[in-house]
Design a protein around this motif. Structure first.
Motif, PDB file in Angstrom:
ATOM      1  N   THR A 188       0.830  -1.210   0.000  1.00  0.00           N
ATOM      2  CA  THR A 188       0.000   0.000   0.000  1.00  0.00           C
ATOM      3  C   THR A 188       0.864   1.260   0.000  1.00  0.00           C
ATOM      4  O   THR A 188       0.343   2.359   0.158  1.00  0.00           O
ATOM      5  CB  THR A 188      -0.925   0.013   1.226  1.00  0.00           C
ATOM      6  OG1 THR A 188      -0.135  -0.029   2.426  1.00  0.00           O
ATOM      7  CG2 THR A 188      -1.867  -1.185   1.207  1.00  0.00           C
ATOM      8  N   GLU A 189       2.184   1.094  -0.192  1.00  0.00           N
ATOM      9  CA  GLU A 189       3.082   2.254  -0.147  1.00  0.00           C
ATOM     10  C   GLU A 189       2.756   3.278  -1.214  1.00  0.00           C
ATOM     11  O   GLU A 189       2.957   4.480  -1.018  1.00  0.00           O
ATOM     12  CB  GLU A 189       4.538   1.797  -0.305  1.00  0.00           C
ATOM     13  CG  GLU A 189       5.103   1.087   0.914  1.00  0.00           C
ATOM     14  CD  GLU A 189       6.583   0.835   0.774  1.00  0.00           C
ATOM     15  OE1 GLU A 189       7.270   1.675   0.153  1.00  0.00           O
ATOM     16  OE2 GLU A 189       7.057  -0.195   1.275  1.00  0.00           O
ATOM     17  N   GLY A 190       2.282   2.795  -2.375  1.00  0.00           N
ATOM     18  CA  GLY A 190       2.000   3.715  -3.468  1.00  0.00           C
ATOM     19  C   GLY A 190       0.627   4.341  -3.408  1.00  0.00           C
ATOM     20  O   GLY A 190       0.279   5.140  -4.286  1.00  0.00           O
ATOM     21  N   ILE A 191      -0.170   4.014  -2.391  1.00  0.00           N
ATOM     22  CA  ILE A 191      -1.523   4.557  -2.280  1.00  0.00           C
ATOM     23  C   ILE A 191      -1.495   5.822  -1.430  1.00  0.00           C
ATOM     24  O   ILE A 191      -1.060   5.809  -0.279  1.00  0.00           O
ATOM     25  CB  ILE A 191      -2.486   3.533  -1.652  1.00  0.00           C
ATOM     26  CG1 ILE A 191      -2.420   2.203  -2.411  1.00  0.00           C
ATOM     27  CG2 ILE A 191      -3.906   4.081  -1.654  1.00  0.00           C
ATOM     28  CD1 ILE A 191      -2.750   2.300  -3.877  1.00  0.00           C
ATOM     29  N   SER A 192      -1.948   6.898  -1.998  1.00  0.00           N
ATOM     30  CA  SER A 192      -1.974   8.177  -1.288  1.00  0.00           C
ATOM     31  C   SER A 192      -3.405   8.508  -0.886  1.00  0.00           C
ATOM     32  O   SER A 192      -4.311   8.516  -1.720  1.00  0.00           O
ATOM     33  CB  SER A 192      -1.430   9.295  -2.196  1.00  0.00           C
ATOM     34  OG  SER A 192      -1.519  10.547  -1.541  1.00  0.00           O
ATOM     35  N   THR A 193      -3.597   8.743   0.416  1.00  0.00           N
ATOM     36  CA  THR A 193      -4.911   9.157   0.915  1.00  0.00           C
ATOM     37  C   THR A 193      -4.972  10.679   0.888  1.00  0.00           C
ATOM     38  O   THR A 193      -4.259  11.353   1.635  1.00  0.00           O
ATOM     39  CB  THR A 193      -5.141   8.641   2.344  1.00  0.00           C
ATOM     40  OG1 THR A 193      -5.021   7.215   2.356  1.00  0.00           O
ATOM     41  CG2 THR A 193      -6.521   9.035   2.837  1.00  0.00           C
ATOM     42  N   LEU A 194      -5.815  11.194   0.003  1.00  0.00           N
ATOM     43  CA  LEU A 194      -5.904  12.642  -0.143  1.00  0.00           C
ATOM     44  C   LEU A 194      -6.712  13.221   1.003  1.00  0.00           C
ATOM     45  O   LEU A 194      -7.677  12.607   1.484  1.00  0.00           O
ATOM     46  CB  LEU A 194      -6.546  12.996  -1.489  1.00  0.00           C
ATOM     47  CG  LEU A 194      -5.850  12.407  -2.734  1.00  0.00           C
ATOM     48  CD1 LEU A 194      -6.503  12.942  -3.990  1.00  0.00           C
ATOM     49  CD2 LEU A 194      -4.361  12.706  -2.736  1.00  0.00           C
ATOM     50  N   PRO A 195      -6.336  14.417   1.495  1.00  0.00           N
ATOM     51  CA  PRO A 195      -7.014  14.990   2.666  1.00  0.00           C
ATOM     52  C   PRO A 195      -8.484  15.282   2.404  1.00  0.00           C
ATOM     53  O   PRO A 195      -8.896  15.579   1.277  1.00  0.00           O
ATOM     54  CB  PRO A 195      -6.225  16.279   2.914  1.00  0.00           C
ATOM     55  CG  PRO A 195      -5.564  16.600   1.607  1.00  0.00           C
ATOM     56  CD  PRO A 195      -5.269  15.281   0.977  1.00  0.00           C
ATOM     57  N   ALA A 196      -9.276  15.169   3.463  1.00  0.00           N
ATOM     58  CA  ALA A 196     -10.717  15.375   3.351  1.00  0.00           C
ATOM     59  C   ALA A 196     -11.041  16.765   2.825  1.00  0.00           C
ATOM     60  O   ALA A 196     -11.999  16.960   2.069  1.00  0.00           O
ATOM     61  CB  ALA A 196     -11.381  15.138   4.698  1.00  0.00           C
ATOM     62  N   GLU A 197     -10.234  17.765   3.247  1.00  0.00           N
ATOM     63  CA  GLU A 197     -10.524  19.131   2.826  1.00  0.00           C
ATOM     64  C   GLU A 197     -10.350  19.348   1.322  1.00  0.00           C
ATOM     65  O   GLU A 197     -10.806  20.360   0.768  1.00  0.00           O
ATOM     66  CB  GLU A 197      -9.636  20.122   3.586  1.00  0.00           C
ATOM     67  CG  GLU A 197      -8.144  19.866   3.500  1.00  0.00           C
ATOM     68  CD  GLU A 197      -7.643  18.983   4.641  1.00  0.00           C
ATOM     69  OE1 GLU A 197      -6.448  19.060   4.948  1.00  0.00           O
ATOM     70  OE2 GLU A 197      -8.471  18.232   5.225  1.00  0.00           O
ATOM     71  N   SER A 198      -9.668  18.403   0.646  1.00  0.00           N
ATOM     72  CA  SER A 198      -9.518  18.529  -0.807  1.00  0.00           C
ATOM     73  C   SER A 198     -10.806  18.157  -1.545  1.00  0.00           C
ATOM     74  O   SER A 198     -10.937  18.410  -2.742  1.00  0.00           O
ATOM     75  CB  SER A 198      -8.383  17.624  -1.299  1.00  0.00           C
ATOM     76  OG  SER A 198      -8.748  16.252  -1.199  1.00  0.00           O
ATOM     77  N   GLY A 199     -11.744  17.562  -0.806  1.00  0.00           N
ATOM     78  CA  GLY A 199     -13.008  17.161  -1.416  1.00  0.00           C
ATOM     79  C   GLY A 199     -12.905  15.910  -2.264  1.00  0.00           C
ATOM     80  O   GLY A 199     -13.853  15.560  -2.982  1.00  0.00           O
ATOM     81  N   SER A 200     -11.774  15.214  -2.185  1.00  0.00           N
ATOM     82  CA  SER A 200     -11.567  14.021  -3.010  1.00  0.00           C
ATOM     83  C   SER A 200     -12.328  12.828  -2.438  1.00  0.00           C
ATOM     84  O   SER A 200     -12.349  12.608  -1.225  1.00  0.00           O
ATOM     85  CB  SER A 200     -10.070  13.683  -3.083  1.00  0.00           C
ATOM     86  OG  SER A 200      -9.352  14.760  -3.677  1.00  0.00           O
ATOM     87  N   ARG A 201     -12.939  12.074  -3.311  1.00  0.00           N
ATOM     88  CA  ARG A 201     -13.682  10.879  -2.919  1.00  0.00           C
ATOM     89  C   ARG A 201     -13.053   9.655  -3.585  1.00  0.00           C
ATOM     90  O   ARG A 201     -12.669   9.724  -4.756  1.00  0.00           O
ATOM     91  CB  ARG A 201     -15.154  10.974  -3.372  1.00  0.00           C
ATOM     92  CG  ARG A 201     -15.924  12.140  -2.791  1.00  0.00           C
ATOM     93  CD  ARG A 201     -17.339  12.192  -3.360  1.00  0.00           C
ATOM     94  NE  ARG A 201     -17.345  12.256  -4.811  1.00  0.00           N
ATOM     95  CZ  ARG A 201     -17.174  13.390  -5.516  1.00  0.00           C
ATOM     96  NH1 ARG A 201     -16.988  14.548  -4.871  1.00  0.00           N
ATOM     97  NH2 ARG A 201     -17.205  13.370  -6.832  1.00  0.00           N
ATOM     98  N   THR A 202     -12.964   8.576  -2.845  1.00  0.00           N
ATOM     99  CA  THR A 202     -12.471   7.326  -3.420  1.00  0.00           C
ATOM    100  C   THR A 202     -13.344   6.931  -4.614  1.00  0.00           C
ATOM    101  O   THR A 202     -14.574   7.031  -4.559  1.00  0.00           O
ATOM    102  CB  THR A 202     -12.511   6.195  -2.376  1.00  0.00           C
ATOM    103  OG1 THR A 202     -11.684   6.578  -1.260  1.00  0.00           O
ATOM    104  CG2 THR A 202     -11.993   4.886  -2.950  1.00  0.00           C
ATOM    105  N   ALA A 203     -12.697   6.515  -5.686  1.00  0.00           N
ATOM    106  CA  ALA A 203     -13.425   6.136  -6.894  1.00  0.00           C
ATOM    107  C   ALA A 203     -14.360   4.967  -6.591  1.00  0.00           C
ATOM    108  O   ALA A 203     -14.002   4.030  -5.891  1.00  0.00           O
ATOM    109  CB  ALA A 203     -12.443   5.754  -7.996  1.00  0.00           C
ATOM    110  N   GLN A 204     -15.561   5.051  -7.124  1.00  0.00           N
ATOM    111  CA  GLN A 204     -16.543   3.991  -6.927  1.00  0.00           C
ATOM    112  C   GLN A 204     -17.309   3.760  -8.223  1.00  0.00           C
ATOM    113  O   GLN A 204     -17.511   4.673  -9.022  1.00  0.00           O
ATOM    114  CB  GLN A 204     -17.535   4.347  -5.817  1.00  0.00           C
ATOM    115  CG  GLN A 204     -16.927   4.434  -4.440  1.00  0.00           C
ATOM    116  CD  GLN A 204     -17.990   4.586  -3.375  1.00  0.00           C
ATOM    117  OE1 GLN A 204     -18.772   3.676  -3.117  1.00  0.00           O
ATOM    118  NE2 GLN A 204     -18.033   5.751  -2.746  1.00  0.00           N
TER     119      GLN A 204
END
Length: 819
Positions: free
Chosen positions: A502-518
């Protein structure tokens, strides 16, 4: 696509069938779903679903061999024999323009009662199109009895492995001048069905028939029937022919084990087991030879040749021998059905035992569990009925995780940069009692809540490619972004459970408004797509651009530079400006770069890169390999033309160096592929894109995979006889030293076998699995750096996913030995 067999076939308790590779954009409805021209009876369909022994029975013996009502009596007796021995009969024939596998009693009566009808057809492989797609002069649909060849075709389509019949067709006497060879023999060479018969009809040339079967790669053996040592191949009415059998089979159990081993290896040919006529009914060889010579003389005088020869000769033999041959004929057919059913029962037990053993070692699939989505990346559904799906997955256990070094502990050879998503499949379920109360609704209702079975799985093109490469055995790191939400946490947990980094997975901050792709698919009760919703904005929306750019600089680029992977895979879910940065970074570390186009719309993003990142041409091309389907290839070609890339001088210099004649190479392309593909322009489009993408693997669904690539100057394949058929052209303008172009290699990998339609569970992730498996092997490089060496194995991996509920089949671990 596949010519050579491999052990992936043992991942299903039923035999693996012809590789049917689905492109990620095209919905390919299969014949397993009953259609207007093909019907599998409910009893046979249920028996196959339950892995119960099913025995195919032909119908020409009724329509062209016996008069009515004797033929109906024989048909009833043979079906009863199958049931008495523990099997399910599947009588196969054409009734009113429909191919039936499993004719009911009324249907069979309708068919055999018309035995004397001159319009009654004798159906072999060549006749199906006419029988099912045309009408007679009065506009009526055709009826027909299926020959051994015709019955094999339909039995194989339905998934039936054992077929019991009377006598096999063969090479006719005098075939050196008449070229009269039964289609039964060629069908045995290409259709993996085990045929139990009493050998060849005695009026045929038995030695040449056996020689022909050997050439076709058909396994041939004769049941010992209590005899010791070598035995003769039987001659229909007589137990001995004077011709030794190639192999001797002790009993039905040994026959079942032979069939099982044959199927586990994925061999595409059939098997023929000769069962001698019961001794008390065997006729004298001398008497039969005299009758045969007389019948052959009459046939010659009457001009009975081709398909008319066999029935004419049989009638004459009947006239000469009286009722003796008729009695013998019935006795041998009954003996074959008895023995064939016992073989089918033994085979069913073997497959069931192996399935139980695999289930005992089946690893937990955690988040990526059974019931994964049945849709493509573009939202196109694959129709699957509940009866077509095994109730329990039966994968071969992957190697224990302790034996696989984690990608966290060493620099991975493969980086995959693309989308990681959570896929939700919502399958509408008919509410209890619904059908009983007259509710036959198969689709969910609008504007209300509906009962459903909801399953969750990891998805996303990048995620699928990485997972496939990981299962095959590659050291792989997935680079993607998720949101700080529940779906993101589920994705991380799923990767960890799969022992993926999971090293290459970046969790973007909530304030960026980014949502996990679904991706959410709403399917009807047959699991056909009704509507789908996709939220993939995290990687390519304008709002996410600043955050993704910062993440690239701080998170992904340092990892790429530190690990220096040999292979980088990009999917088209990135915005063009981010694609440009990944391409430059990959080029800087001299990585082999592969590009997965994802969809028609997104495939063209390569032609929208910033001006300072315009695509260079061979030999400096940034992207080494692209893997479009035919629709994506067309979109890429159109975009390149509209963007003026074919007007560039550097593009023309490479095209000119390829050695394609000014008049084009239509004939050469048709020989290298086929006329249909040339008519569609697929080889031509591939060649015109080669200067920018020196290797293109075009996924063509049922037609296979087309590999088109530039060979560098001096490549030994250009002068090798082994590869001569794949060399489309050679450089002839003297620029080999300056441009490095040697020629064009074009090769169509055809499907070696169509996957049975009822084995197709989901097309979602099939193309991604192909690329992941291909890159995994290339990164290991045990067979060198030639792409063509790895295409067949990549397609085998894709087939496993085609038959899996998940977007990447967990059984790919069984292929780890290859890399």
């Amino acid at each position: 696509m596949i010519r050579t067999p491999w052990i992936w076939n043992n991942c299903s308790p039923r035999l693996a069938h012809r590789i049917f590779f689905q492109s990620s954009r095209v919905q390919q409805r299969q014949i397993s779903n009953n259609s207007r021209i093909f019907q599998i009876s409910p009893e046979v369909r249920q028996a196959l679903s339950d892995n119960r022994p099913v025995v195919a029975l032909e119908t020409t013996i009724y329509t062209h061999g016996w008069p009515y009502p004797d033929n109906l009596s024989l048909a009833s007796d043979l079906s009863s024999l199958v049931r008495k021995n523990g099997g399910v009969p599947a009588t196969i024939g054409i009734l009113n323009g429909v191919a039936h596998v499993g004719l009911g009693a009324d249907e069979l009566d309708q068919l055999v009662s018309r035995a004397k009808d001159p319009q009654m057809m004798k159906i072999s492989r060549r006749d199906f199109g006419f029988a099912l797609g045309s009408r007679d002069v009065n506009g009526k649909a055709f009826n027909g009895g299926t020959t051994i060849a015709g019955t094999m075709v339909l039995a194989h389509m339905a998934g039936i492995e054992v077929f019991a019949t009377g006598g096999l067709g063969g090479v006719h006497r005098g075939a050196e001048t008449t070229m009269d060879v039964s289609a039964d023999l060629t069908e045995l060479g290409r259709t993996p069905v085990a045929v139990i018969s009493s050998g060849c009809k005695a009026f045929l040339d038995i030695p040449r028939t056996l020689e022909y079967l050997e050439t076709q790669g058909v396994a041939v053996g004769t049941f010992a029937d209590g005899r010791e040592g070598g035995v003769d191949f039987p001659a229909f009415w007589t137990r001995e022919s004077g011709v030794p059998s190639p192999k001797v089979i002790r009993d039905e159990q040994e026959a079942a084990e032979i069939i099982h081993a044959h199927h586990l290896l994925g061999l595409q040919s059939g098997l023929h087991f000769a069962n001698p006529i019961p001794e008390r009914h065997s006729l004298s060889k001398d008497v039969m030879e005299a009758a045969i010579y007389e019948a052959l003389d009459h046939a010659k005088v009457a001009g009975a040749i081709g398909a008319a020869a066999t029935p004419y000769i049989l009638n004459k033999i009947k006239e000469v021998t009286g009722d003796n041959s008729v009695t013998a004929n019935r006795a041998l057919v009954e003996g074959n059905v008895n023995r064939g059913t016992k073989v089918a029962v033994a085979l069913s037990k073997l497959e069931a035992d192996e399935g139980r053993q695999r289930r005992q070692v089946e690893p937990s699939s955690h988040i990526v569990g059974p019931g994964a989505s049945n849709y493509t990346a573009s939202g196109v559904s694959k129709s699957v009925s509940p009866a077509d799906v095994e109730t329990e997955p039966t994968p071969v256990a992957a190697a224990p995780s302790s034996t696989i070094a984690s990608t966290n502990e060493r620099n991975p050879k493969v980086f995959v940069a693309g989308s990681l998503a959570i896929d939700l499949s919502c399958d509408y379920t008919i509410k209890p009692g619904g059908l009983a109360t007259g509710d036959t609704t198969m689709k969910p209702a609008s504007y209300t809540s509906n009962p459903a079975e909801i399953t969750q799985s990891l998805g996303g093109v990048g995620g699928n490619v990485a997972r496939a490469a990981h299962l095959i055995g590659a050291d792989v790191r997935l680079c993607s972004a998720i949101g700080d939400d529940l779906s993101g946490k589920a994705a991380l947990e799923g990767l960890s459970q799969l022992d993926m980094s999971t090293e290459g997975i970046s969790t973007l901050p909530a304030e960026s408004g980014s949502r996990t792709a679904q991706y959410v698919a709403i399917n009807d009760s047959n699991r056909d797509l009704v509507i789908a919703m996709a939220d993939m904005a995290i990687l390519d929306s304008p709002d996410s651009t600043p955050t993704i750019s910062k993440t690239f600089d701080s998170h992904w680029l340092p990892q790429l530079q530190a690990s220096k992977p040999t292979h980088l895979v990009l999917d088209a879910n990135w915005a063009p400006e981010h694609l440009a940065r990944w391409l430059q970074a990959g080029k800087d570390i001299d990585a082999h770069i592969s590009f997965e186009p994802v969809s028609q719309a997104k495939s063209t993003r390569l032609f929208d890169l910033p001006e300072d990142h315009a695509l260079p041409v061979f030999p400096n091309a940034t992207i080494n390999l692209v893997t479009p389907n035919n629709h994506e290839l067309s979109s890429m070609y159109t975009a390149a033309r509209e963007k003026g890339l074919f007007d560039r001088a550097d593009w023309w210099s490479i095209i000119d160096a390829l050695g394609i004649p000014q008049t084009g190479a239509r004939v050469q392309m048709a020989l290298a592929t086929n006329s249909s593909l040339v008519d569609q322009g697929i080889p031509q489009q591939s060649v015109q894109l080669l200067p920018f993408f020196p290797a293109i693997c075009t996924k063509l669904g049922a037609q296979g995979v087309l590999l088109t690539q530039i060979l560098p100057a001096g490549d030994e394949r250009l002068t090798s006889g082994e590869h001569a058929t794949y060399i489309l052209s050679r450089c002839a303008n003297g620029t080999e030293d300056t441009l490095g172009v040697g020629g064009v290699y074009m090769r169509l990998f055809p499907p070696g076998e169509d996957v049975k339609a009822e084995d197709v569970v989901s097309v979602n992730g099939v193309g991604d699995t192909f690329l992941g498996a291909l890159v995994a092997q290339m990164a290991e490089g045990r067979l060198g750096n030639r792409i063509e060496e790895y295409v067949d194995v990549a397609q085998r991996a894709a087939v496993l996913t085609l038959k899996s509920r998940e977007s990447v089949c967990p059984r790919l671990g069984a292929m780890r030995l290859l890399v």
